[in-house]
Design an enzyme around this catalytic site. Structure first.
Site, PDB file in Angstrom:
ATOM      1  N   ARG A 129     -44.220  11.355  14.192  1.00 24.25           N
ATOM      2  CA  ARG A 129     -44.832  10.919  14.420  1.00 24.25           C
ATOM      3  C   ARG A 129     -44.594   9.934  15.464  1.00 24.25           C
ATOM      4  O   ARG A 129     -45.582   9.028  16.315  1.00 24.25           O
ATOM      5  CB  ARG A 129     -46.349  10.554  13.252  1.00 24.25           C
ATOM      6  CG  ARG A 129     -47.429  11.696  13.358  1.00 24.25           C
ATOM      7  CD  ARG A 129     -48.341  11.688  11.296  1.00 24.25           C
ATOM      8  NE  ARG A 129     -46.970  11.705  10.861  1.00 24.25           N
ATOM      9  CZ  ARG A 129     -47.017  11.986   9.518  1.00 24.25           C
ATOM     10  NH1 ARG A 129     -48.445  11.209   9.282  1.00 24.25           N
ATOM     11  NH2 ARG A 129     -46.072  11.793   8.346  1.00 24.25           N
TER      12      ARG A 129
ATOM     13  N   GLU B  91     -43.054   5.928 -10.744  1.00 23.57           N
ATOM     14  CA  GLU B  91     -43.869   5.362 -10.254  1.00 23.57           C
ATOM     15  C   GLU B  91     -43.938   5.252  -8.620  1.00 23.57           C
ATOM     16  O   GLU B  91     -43.070   5.745  -8.614  1.00 23.57           O
ATOM     17  CB  GLU B  91     -44.056   3.522 -10.653  1.00 23.57           C
ATOM     18  CG  GLU B  91     -44.398   2.866 -12.688  1.00 23.57           C
ATOM     19  CD  GLU B  91     -45.399   2.906 -12.781  1.00 23.57           C
ATOM     20  OE1 GLU B  91     -46.784   3.146 -12.186  1.00 23.57           O
ATOM     21  OE2 GLU B  91     -45.194   3.451 -13.752  1.00 23.57           O
TER      22      GLU B  91
ATOM     23  N   THR C  65     -36.221  22.235   2.125  1.00 28.16           N
ATOM     24  CA  THR C  65     -36.539  23.917   2.052  1.00 28.16           C
ATOM     25  C   THR C  65     -37.013  23.893   3.203  1.00 28.16           C
ATOM     26  O   THR C  65     -36.861  25.223   4.084  1.00 28.16           O
ATOM     27  CB  THR C  65     -36.751  24.392   1.256  1.00 28.16           C
ATOM     28  OG1 THR C  65     -35.454  23.680  -0.233  1.00 28.16           O
ATOM     29  CG2 THR C  65     -36.398  26.060   0.651  1.00 28.16           C
ATOM     30  N   GLU C  66     -38.282  23.570   3.085  1.00 31.79           N
ATOM     31  CA  GLU C  66     -39.740  24.719   4.578  1.00 31.79           C
ATOM     32  C   GLU C  66     -39.007  23.674   5.389  1.00 31.79           C
ATOM     33  O   GLU C  66     -39.231  24.140   6.327  1.00 31.79           O
ATOM     34  CB  GLU C  66     -40.460  23.612   3.476  1.00 31.79           C
ATOM     35  CG  GLU C  66     -41.420  24.052   2.193  1.00 31.79           C
ATOM     36  CD  GLU C  66     -40.389  23.502   0.843  1.00 31.79           C
ATOM     37  OE1 GLU C  66     -40.219  22.493   1.356  1.00 31.79           O
ATOM     38  OE2 GLU C  66     -40.731  24.875   0.165  1.00 31.79           O
TER      39      GLU C  66
ATOM     40  N   HIS D 110     -36.427  10.473  15.120  1.00 35.34           N
ATOM     41  CA  HIS D 110     -35.373  10.831  14.106  1.00 35.34           C
ATOM     42  C   HIS D 110     -33.908  10.738  13.571  1.00 35.34           C
ATOM     43  O   HIS D 110     -33.556   9.310  12.726  1.00 35.34           O
ATOM     44  CB  HIS D 110     -34.544  12.268  13.891  1.00 35.34           C
ATOM     45  CG  HIS D 110     -35.456  13.672  13.439  1.00 35.34           C
ATOM     46  ND1 HIS D 110     -36.428  13.307  12.336  1.00 35.34           N
ATOM     47  CD2 HIS D 110     -35.632  14.597  13.964  1.00 35.34           C
ATOM     48  CE1 HIS D 110     -37.573  14.095  12.566  1.00 35.34           C
ATOM     49  NE2 HIS D 110     -37.375  14.856  13.289  1.00 35.34           N
TER      50      HIS D 110
ATOM     51  N   LEU E 225     -23.787   0.992  -5.299  1.00 36.87           N
ATOM     52  CA  LEU E 225     -24.783   1.887  -4.927  1.00 36.87           C
ATOM     53  C   LEU E 225     -24.766   3.538  -4.642  1.00 36.87           C
ATOM     54  O   LEU E 225     -23.455   3.780  -3.859  1.00 36.87           O
ATOM     55  CB  LEU E 225     -26.012   1.201  -3.765  1.00 36.87           C
ATOM     56  CG  LEU E 225     -27.172   2.341  -3.446  1.00 36.87           C
ATOM     57  CD1 LEU E 225     -28.089   2.124  -4.187  1.00 36.87           C
ATOM     58  CD2 LEU E 225     -27.503   1.985  -1.742  1.00 36.87           C
TER      59      LEU E 225
ATOM     60  N   ARG F 189     -38.705  24.694  11.001  1.00 39.19           N
ATOM     61  CA  ARG F 189     -39.546  24.117  12.259  1.00 39.19           C
ATOM     62  C   ARG F 189     -38.422  24.411  13.034  1.00 39.19           C
ATOM     63  O   ARG F 189     -37.871  25.392  13.254  1.00 39.19           O
ATOM     64  CB  ARG F 189     -39.031  22.236  11.905  1.00 39.19           C
ATOM     65  CG  ARG F 189     -39.663  22.137  10.976  1.00 39.19           C
ATOM     66  CD  ARG F 189     -39.226  20.315  10.940  1.00 39.19           C
ATOM     67  NE  ARG F 189     -40.474  20.266  10.144  1.00 39.19           N
ATOM     68  CZ  ARG F 189     -40.250  18.191   9.975  1.00 39.19           C
ATOM     69  NH1 ARG F 189     -39.608  17.622  10.949  1.00 39.19           N
ATOM     70  NH2 ARG F 189     -41.040  17.607   8.967  1.00 39.19           N
TER      71      ARG F 189
ATOM     72  N   ARG G 104     -39.732  14.156  19.287  1.00 35.36           N
ATOM     73  CA  ARG G 104     -39.728  13.625  18.244  1.00 35.36           C
ATOM     74  C   ARG G 104     -38.600  13.623  16.991  1.00 35.36           C
ATOM     75  O   ARG G 104     -38.084  12.992  16.149  1.00 35.36           O
ATOM     76  CB  ARG G 104     -40.214  15.319  17.560  1.00 35.36           C
ATOM     77  CG  ARG G 104     -41.159  15.347  16.923  1.00 35.36           C
ATOM     78  CD  ARG G 104     -41.668  17.067  16.912  1.00 35.36           C
ATOM     79  NE  ARG G 104     -41.623  16.497  15.432  1.00 35.36           N
ATOM     80  CZ  ARG G 104     -42.035  16.646  14.266  1.00 35.36           C
ATOM     81  NH1 ARG G 104     -43.282  15.793  14.070  1.00 35.36           N
ATOM     82  NH2 ARG G 104     -41.470  16.281  12.729  1.00 35.36           N
TER      83      ARG G 104
ATOM     84  N   ASN H 185     -41.484  10.013  11.267  1.00 36.76           N
ATOM     85  CA  ASN H 185     -40.943  10.248  12.047  1.00 36.76           C
ATOM     86  C   ASN H 185     -40.916  10.570  13.213  1.00 36.76           C
ATOM     87  O   ASN H 185     -40.526  10.109  14.629  1.00 36.76           O
ATOM     88  CB  ASN H 185     -39.163  10.544  11.819  1.00 36.76           C
ATOM     89  CG  ASN H 185     -37.998   9.993  10.912  1.00 36.76           C
ATOM     90  OD1 ASN H 185     -38.134   9.206  10.751  1.00 36.76           O
ATOM     91  ND2 ASN H 185     -36.852  10.944  10.653  1.00 36.76           N
TER      92      ASN H 185
ATOM     93  N   ASP I 252     -41.051  10.262   5.006  1.00 34.52           N
ATOM     94  CA  ASP I 252     -41.373  10.659   6.003  1.00 34.52           C
ATOM     95  C   ASP I 252     -42.657   9.754   7.596  1.00 34.52           C
ATOM     96  O   ASP I 252     -42.402   8.484   7.762  1.00 34.52           O
ATOM     97  CB  ASP I 252     -42.792  11.356   4.825  1.00 34.52           C
ATOM     98  CG  ASP I 252     -43.056  12.414   6.039  1.00 34.52           C
ATOM     99  OD1 ASP I 252     -43.019  13.204   6.791  1.00 34.52           O
ATOM    100  OD2 ASP I 252     -44.617  12.874   6.184  1.00 34.52           O
TER     101      ASP I 252
HETATM  102  C1  IPE Z   1     -41.047  16.062   3.360  1.00 37.08           C
HETATM  103  O1  IPE Z   1     -41.506  15.792   4.336  1.00 37.08           O
HETATM  104  C2  IPE Z   1     -39.241  16.157   3.469  1.00 37.08           C
HETATM  105  C3  IPE Z   1     -38.950  15.163   3.829  1.00 37.08           C
HETATM  106  C4  IPE Z   1     -39.193  13.982   4.325  1.00 37.08           C
HETATM  107  C5  IPE Z   1     -37.255  15.598   4.058  1.00 37.08           C
HETATM  108  P1  IPE Z   1     -42.170  16.936   5.230  1.00 37.08           P
HETATM  109  O2  IPE Z   1     -42.272  16.492   6.886  1.00 37.08           O
HETATM  110  O3  IPE Z   1     -41.425  17.801   5.528  1.00 37.08           O
HETATM  111  O4  IPE Z   1     -43.358  17.640   4.764  1.00 37.08           O
HETATM  112  P2  IPE Z   1     -45.177  17.166   4.530  1.00 37.08           P
HETATM  113  O5  IPE Z   1     -44.711  19.004   5.491  1.00 37.08           O
HETATM  114  O6  IPE Z   1     -45.876  16.747   5.335  1.00 37.08           O
HETATM  115  O7  IPE Z   1     -45.416  18.155   3.668  1.00 37.08           O
HETATM  116  C1  IPE Z   2     -39.427  12.990   8.417  1.00 36.93           C
HETATM  117  O1  IPE Z   2     -40.025  12.864   9.836  1.00 36.93           O
HETATM  118  C2  IPE Z   2     -38.296  14.032   8.361  1.00 36.93           C
HETATM  119  C3  IPE Z   2     -38.303  14.887   7.939  1.00 36.93           C
HETATM  120  C4  IPE Z   2     -38.322  16.229   7.862  1.00 36.93           C
HETATM  121  C5  IPE Z   2     -36.798  15.461   8.802  1.00 36.93           C
HETATM  122  P1  IPE Z   2     -41.311  14.229   9.965  1.00 36.93           P
HETATM  123  O2  IPE Z   2     -40.284  14.684  10.427  1.00 36.93           O
HETATM  124  O3  IPE Z   2     -41.671  15.167   8.512  1.00 36.93           O
HETATM  125  O4  IPE Z   2     -42.223  13.377  10.793  1.00 36.93           O
HETATM  126  P2  IPE Z   2     -43.429  14.117  10.546  1.00 36.93           P
HETATM  127  O5  IPE Z   2     -44.048  13.821   9.155  1.00 36.93           O
HETATM  128  O6  IPE Z   2     -43.690  14.210  11.180  1.00 36.93           O
HETATM  129  O7  IPE Z   2     -44.176  12.160  11.668  1.00 36.93           O
HETATM  130 MG    MG Z   3     -43.440  14.629   7.815  1.00 42.42          MG
END
Ligand code: IPE
Ligand code: IPE
Ligand code: MG
Length: 260
Positions: free
Chosen positions: A26, A209, A68-69, A39, A133, A73, A35, A24, A22
């Site tokens: 920001r 953990e 899934t959620e 990625h 791996l 976006r 954004r 990317n 998580d």
């Molecule tokens: C979790 O990150 C999903 C992935 C890293 C693929 P999100 O950015 O979707 O999670 P929330 O919305 O902050 O909970």
């Molecule tokens: C994680 O980074 C990657 C995916 C969820 C695809 P984000 O895109 O959620 O980045 P933030 O959390 O908005 O910074």
């Molecule tokens: Mg995120």
């Protein structure tokens, strides 16, 4: 402390590491970038951490790449991500083979665009002989989707007489999950500063953990990964038992591994 090659012999290395990658977006926004640039940089981290996991002797690395959620976006971001996944897989396949890394994936992948899915399946086929791996990508994945899917298939098998409802236990449920055959994660890492699981591997992380770091995924370094692994090696996993029981079991080689 470096948990890479040198300390492998002494430190406890997790067999299965799962990562919520998580931060990317920001990371990019903090630099005034789109954004999607985050990625792109995040893919470089995937490459780096896959190498680090191999070096550390980890056997399974499950990466949460798309939930899934995340389908909800903005379409432009979803399209950019799917395109990027396809490109990255195509580009990285030769190195995965060279590094003896086997690719697998979990999730509701039929929702993925055909091109990305075809490339993923191609890479899975080309790396199926690799014995190092296992890199397991969670794509269009959510734990609740997975559990609902498993319950549906369990019910169908009970109805068809293939499964006895009275005999359903933990192991039965685990066999119907997308992670069947893979041991539960020993360590779950989340980058990006949030301390939540966001619908990832809810069944499988019962005794995992947890490690949370504020570092955004594009900045997550090999050393950060080795530090997380070193920290894991210092934790006492009790699985509901007392510390004394755990230490006794560890010093008796005939005892089965606790937690299994
Ligand atoms: C979790 O990150 C999903 C992935 C890293 C693929 P999100 O950015 O979707 O999670 P929330 O919305 O902050 O909970
Ligand atoms: C994680 O980074 C990657 C995916 C969820 C695809 P984000 O895109 O959620 O980045 P933030 O959390 O908005 O910074
Ligand atoms: Mg995120």
């Amino acid at each position: 402390m470096n948990a890479g090659k040198d300390s492998q012999a002494t430190a406890k290395v997790p067999v299965h590491v799962a990562i919520i990658m998580d931060g990317n977006g920001r990371w990019a926004q903090a630099r005034g970038l789109d954004r999607s640039e985050g990625h792109v940089e995040g893919v470089n981290t995937v490459r780096r951490i896959t190498e680090a996991a191999s070096e550390a002797g980890v056997k399974y690395l499950t990466l949460y790449a798309f939930s899934t959620e995340n389908w909800k976006r903005p379409q432009a971001e979803v399209d950019a991500l799917m395109h990027l996944i396809g490109i990255a897989i195509e580009r990285e396949t030769p190195d995965l083979i060279k590094n003896n890394v086997r690719l697998t994936m979990i999730g509701d992948v039929e929702r993925m665009p055909a091109e990305a899915l075809e490339r993923l399946r191609g890479c899975i086929a080309k790396t199926s002989h690799c014995t190092g791996l296992t890199l397991n990508l969670a794509l269009s994945y959510s734990a609740r989707w997975e559990i609902v899917d498993a319950v549906g298939r369990i019910s169908a098998d009970v109805k068809a007489g293939k499964l006895d409802a009275a005999e359903i236990d933990d192991a039965t449920v685990a066999r119907y999950l997308t992670t069947a055959g893979i041991p539960d994660p020993d360590l779950l890492i989340r980058t990006g500063g949030d301390t939540r699981v966001s619908n990832f591997l809810l069944w499988q992380i019962a005794y995992t953990e947890l490690f949370f770091t504020p570092v955004y995924w594009p900045d997550f370094s090999k050393q950060d990964f080795f530090d997380a692994i070193a920290g894991f090696g210092n934790r006492e996993r009790r699985f509901g038992l007392t510390g004394e029981q755990v230490r006794h079991a560890e010093s008796s080689p005939e005892n089965p591994r606790i937690g299994e």
